[in-house]
Design a protein around this motif. Structure first.
Motif, PDB file in Angstrom:
ATOM      1  N   MET A   1      -3.477  12.981  -0.579  1.00 23.11           N
ATOM      2  CA  MET A   1      -4.434  11.906  -0.737  1.00 23.11           C
ATOM      3  C   MET A   1      -4.936  11.538   0.658  1.00 23.11           C
ATOM      4  O   MET A   1      -4.164  11.139   1.523  1.00 23.11           O
ATOM      5  CB  MET A   1      -3.753  10.714  -1.406  1.00 23.11           C
ATOM      6  CG  MET A   1      -4.611   9.474  -1.464  1.00 23.11           C
ATOM      7  SD  MET A   1      -3.871   8.171  -2.463  1.00 23.11           S
ATOM      8  CE  MET A   1      -4.311   8.743  -4.074  1.00 23.11           C
TER       9      MET A   1
ATOM     10  N   LEU B   1      -6.594   9.156   3.091  1.00 26.39           N
ATOM     11  CA  LEU B   1      -6.922   7.739   3.182  1.00 26.39           C
ATOM     12  C   LEU B   1      -7.789   7.422   4.389  1.00 26.39           C
ATOM     13  O   LEU B   1      -8.190   6.292   4.581  1.00 26.39           O
ATOM     14  CB  LEU B   1      -5.631   6.910   3.230  1.00 26.39           C
ATOM     15  CG  LEU B   1      -4.726   7.054   2.011  1.00 26.39           C
ATOM     16  CD1 LEU B   1      -3.433   6.294   2.223  1.00 26.39           C
ATOM     17  CD2 LEU B   1      -5.428   6.565   0.765  1.00 26.39           C
TER      18      LEU B   1
ATOM     19  N   THR C   1       2.097   4.335   3.349  1.00 25.07           N
ATOM     20  CA  THR C   1       0.761   3.958   2.891  1.00 25.07           C
ATOM     21  C   THR C   1       0.314   4.889   1.767  1.00 25.07           C
ATOM     22  O   THR C   1      -0.205   4.447   0.738  1.00 25.07           O
ATOM     23  CB  THR C   1      -0.245   3.988   4.053  1.00 25.07           C
ATOM     24  OG1 THR C   1       0.220   3.108   5.077  1.00 25.07           O
ATOM     25  CG2 THR C   1      -1.627   3.567   3.605  1.00 25.07           C
ATOM     26  N   THR C   2       0.560   6.167   1.939  1.00 23.86           N
ATOM     27  CA  THR C   2       0.211   7.144   0.913  1.00 23.86           C
ATOM     28  C   THR C   2       1.029   6.899  -0.351  1.00 23.86           C
ATOM     29  O   THR C   2       0.503   6.968  -1.471  1.00 23.86           O
ATOM     30  CB  THR C   2       0.439   8.571   1.438  1.00 23.86           C
ATOM     31  OG1 THR C   2      -0.327   8.748   2.631  1.00 23.86           O
ATOM     32  CG2 THR C   2       0.042   9.617   0.415  1.00 23.86           C
ATOM     33  N   SER C   3       2.315   6.584  -0.184  1.00 17.22           N
ATOM     34  CA  SER C   3       3.169   6.293  -1.328  1.00 17.22           C
ATOM     35  C   SER C   3       2.650   5.082  -2.098  1.00 17.22           C
ATOM     36  O   SER C   3       2.578   5.099  -3.335  1.00 17.22           O
ATOM     37  CB  SER C   3       4.607   6.049  -0.855  1.00 17.22           C
ATOM     38  OG  SER C   3       5.460   5.823  -1.942  1.00 17.22           O
ATOM     39  N   PHE C   4       2.264   4.018  -1.389  1.00 13.02           N
ATOM     40  CA  PHE C   4       1.707   2.827  -2.039  1.00 13.02           C
ATOM     41  C   PHE C   4       0.430   3.178  -2.794  1.00 13.02           C
ATOM     42  O   PHE C   4       0.223   2.720  -3.925  1.00 13.02           O
ATOM     43  CB  PHE C   4       1.411   1.743  -1.007  1.00 13.02           C
ATOM     44  CG  PHE C   4       2.512   0.743  -0.821  1.00 13.02           C
ATOM     45  CD1 PHE C   4       2.288  -0.596  -1.048  1.00 13.02           C
ATOM     46  CD2 PHE C   4       3.774   1.134  -0.400  1.00 13.02           C
ATOM     47  CE1 PHE C   4       3.290  -1.532  -0.872  1.00 13.02           C
ATOM     48  CE2 PHE C   4       4.781   0.221  -0.213  1.00 13.02           C
ATOM     49  CZ  PHE C   4       4.548  -1.121  -0.454  1.00 13.02           C
ATOM     50  N   ALA C   5      -0.425   3.982  -2.173  1.00  9.08           N
ATOM     51  CA  ALA C   5      -1.683   4.365  -2.822  1.00  9.08           C
ATOM     52  C   ALA C   5      -1.411   5.143  -4.107  1.00  9.08           C
ATOM     53  O   ALA C   5      -2.067   4.921  -5.127  1.00  9.08           O
ATOM     54  CB  ALA C   5      -2.541   5.186  -1.863  1.00  9.08           C
ATOM     55  N   HIS C   6      -0.436   6.045  -4.072  1.00  5.00           N
ATOM     56  CA  HIS C   6      -0.082   6.802  -5.276  1.00  5.00           C
ATOM     57  C   HIS C   6       0.537   5.888  -6.344  1.00  5.00           C
ATOM     58  O   HIS C   6       0.234   6.024  -7.531  1.00  5.00           O
ATOM     59  CB  HIS C   6       0.875   7.935  -4.945  1.00  5.00           C
ATOM     60  CG  HIS C   6       0.225   9.121  -4.309  1.00  5.00           C
ATOM     61  ND1 HIS C   6      -0.800   9.823  -4.897  1.00  5.00           N
ATOM     62  CD2 HIS C   6       0.461   9.747  -3.131  1.00  5.00           C
ATOM     63  CE1 HIS C   6      -1.173  10.826  -4.119  1.00  5.00           C
ATOM     64  NE2 HIS C   6      -0.428  10.790  -3.030  1.00  5.00           N
TER      65      HIS C   6
ATOM     66  N   ALA D   1      -0.017   2.744  -6.802  1.00  5.61           N
ATOM     67  CA  ALA D   1      -1.074   1.911  -7.380  1.00  5.61           C
ATOM     68  C   ALA D   1      -1.838   2.666  -8.460  1.00  5.61           C
ATOM     69  O   ALA D   1      -2.424   2.048  -9.355  1.00  5.61           O
ATOM     70  CB  ALA D   1      -2.021   1.444  -6.284  1.00  5.61           C
ATOM     71  N   ARG D   2      -1.810   3.990  -8.396  1.00  7.35           N
ATOM     72  CA  ARG D   2      -2.489   4.820  -9.389  1.00  7.35           C
ATOM     73  C   ARG D   2      -1.503   5.446 -10.381  1.00  7.35           C
ATOM     74  O   ARG D   2      -1.877   6.321 -11.160  1.00  7.35           O
ATOM     75  CB  ARG D   2      -3.285   5.915  -8.683  1.00  7.35           C
ATOM     76  CG  ARG D   2      -4.474   5.365  -7.919  1.00  7.35           C
ATOM     77  CD  ARG D   2      -5.071   6.427  -7.012  1.00  7.35           C
ATOM     78  NE  ARG D   2      -6.213   5.927  -6.296  1.00  7.35           N
ATOM     79  CZ  ARG D   2      -6.168   5.212  -5.186  1.00  7.35           C
ATOM     80  NH1 ARG D   2      -5.000   4.888  -4.666  1.00  7.35           N
ATOM     81  NH2 ARG D   2      -7.262   4.794  -4.575  1.00  7.35           N
TER      82      ARG D   2
ATOM     83  N   ALA E   1       4.056   9.839  -5.092  1.00  7.67           N
ATOM     84  CA  ALA E   1       4.556   8.703  -4.319  1.00  7.67           C
ATOM     85  C   ALA E   1       5.952   9.000  -3.779  1.00  7.67           C
ATOM     86  O   ALA E   1       6.249   8.714  -2.620  1.00  7.67           O
ATOM     87  CB  ALA E   1       4.573   7.443  -5.177  1.00  7.67           C
TER      88      ALA E   1
END
Length: 101
Positions: A1, A3, A24-29, A31-32, A38
């Motif tokens: 992902m 960002l 940050t990538t884990s949080f973004a995943h 959230a989806r 994540a």
């Protein structure tokens, strides 16, 4: 992902991921609801995301009561929770570094 964030300075400097690499990538995943991605990005994203999600309604509640946030956190013993999170982050980081060798 992707960002659009710059690479981790610690990673560029040392060649090793820092404890927060991938959060940050884990949080973004998360959230989806992309749980596997994540977990692969940083396993600590799960508990930190849960704490963040739990603190949102708590913060709104405290704001509506006009409570000083620090006092509310002291009543929750947030310092102990923060210490546990930091220890878990260091254990996870150690495991990730060990997996690289």
């Amino acid at each position: 992902m992707a960002l659009g964030l710059p690479p981790c300075g610690f990673l560029e400097w040392s060649g090793l991921p820092c404890p927060a690499c991938g959060l940050t990538t884990s949080f973004a995943h998360l959230a989806r609801a992309h749980l596997g991605e994540a977990l692969a990005a940083n396993p600590m994203g799960f508990p930190l995301f849960a704490v963040t999600a739990a603190l949102l309604p708590f913060s709104v509640y405290q704001a509506r009561r006009a409570t000083i946030f620090i006092q509310a956190l002291e009543r929750l013993r947030a310092d102990r929770a923060a210490l546990l999170i930091v220890l878990a982050l260091l254990v996870t980081w150690s495991a990730r570094l060990f997996a690289l060798t």
